[in-house]
Design a protein around this motif. Structure first.
Motif: not given
Length: 286
Positions: A155-158, A149-151, A121-129, A115-119
């Motif tokens: 940092n799949g959003l790059k 999670f897969d997407a 981010s490979l980043t911080g601050s507003f990049a996480v936003a 029930h839990i997926w922990v990704a």
């Protein structure tokens, strides 16, 4: 399919009010300044300008990661309420919080089923936003926690985060640079330009002598690496550098017609590490 609950930490630089608008729950790291410890969201000084002015004069500051008990409480609460949880916060390479979240998630998934997926981010601050806003969009579209999670994991959003700090002593306090480098950099008026590597750890991207040159490097980075063609957001984060932020906003407005440009303060937790007078850019890579 279960309902989705997105959870993050205080290092996403979004306010409590904005997170509530997005229906995203959160945990907060503690900050300790001159020996006094407070939850970063509830620090006694709630005015960003006053906070960073006081921080500049502080003798000591540090931050602490989120403990396993806090993760267990919030994750289990949503599992029992019938939710699947997607968690994403500060990069594992920058804090042990993500590792604590993964350990708790493994234990609870063994207990209750997945029930839990922990990704990471490979980043911080507003990049996480930016990652959180994409996760919210996907959840509203009916995507599962697994699909989100897969997407977005690793940092799949790059997203990118690149910043120029003010006083190097704050990076020294957080263990990012040595006392020798701090002394030498201060003497030479050196401004490091810092980003994150593929493991989510801070790395030197470039360096300059003086702030004007540092801003030119940030502008060149945007032109060379940022996606300026598609619709979306570019965040300009700062810790008391409004004039520089507005200068960068003018540059961005002249070079893209597709981006919403948002100027805002970097959160207190991240600010304690990068220090006052920091300027940063956050967006999506090409």
């Amino acid at each position: 399919m279960n309902k989705i609950k997105i959870i993050t930490d205080s290092c996403c630089s979004l306010s409590k009010e904005r997170l509530k608008e997005l229906d995203i729950d959160f945990l907060s790291m503690d900050i300790t300044i001159n020996g006094n410890t407070h939850n970063s969201f509830d620090y006694p000084i709630q005015d960003f300008e006053k906070f960073y002015t006081a921080l500049e004069k502080s003798e000591s500051c540090s931050t602490s990661c989120i403990n396993s008990f806090s993760y267990e409480q919030i994750f289990e609460k949503y599992i029992k309420a019938g939710f699947d949880v997607f968690y994403i916060g500060l990069a594992n390479g920058m804090s042990c919080s993500n590792g604590n979240a993964k350990l708790v998630a493994d234990e609870l998934n063994n207990k209750y089923g997945k029930h839990i997926w922990v990704a990471d981010s490979l980043t911080g601050s507003f990049a996480v936003a930016l990652l959180l806003e994409e996760a919210k969009k996907m959840a509203d579209e009916g995507r599962s926690a697994q699909e989100i999670f897969d997407a977005l994991n690793n940092n799949g959003l790059k997203t990118f985060a690149i910043f120029a700090p003010g006083d190097l002593k704050f990076l020294k306090r957080s263990g990012r640079i040595s006392a020798f480098v701090t002394s030498l950099g201060t003497m030479l008026k050196l401004v490091p330009i810092i980003t994150a590597n593929k493991e989510g750890k801070l790395k030197l991207f470039s360096k300059s002598i003086g702030r004007k040159k540092a801003l030119r490097i940030l502008e060149e980075f945007i032109l060379q690496y940022a996606d300026l063609t598609t619709k979306g957001k570019i965040y300009i984060g700062h810790t008391g550098q409004k004039e520089e932020a507005e200068q960068l906003a003018s540059f961005l407005e002249a070079n893209t017609k597709n981006k919403e440009i948002i100027i805002d303060y970097i959160d207190y937790t991240m600010g304690c590490n990068c220090g006052p007078k920091t300027i940063a850019l956050f967006g999506i890579l090409k």
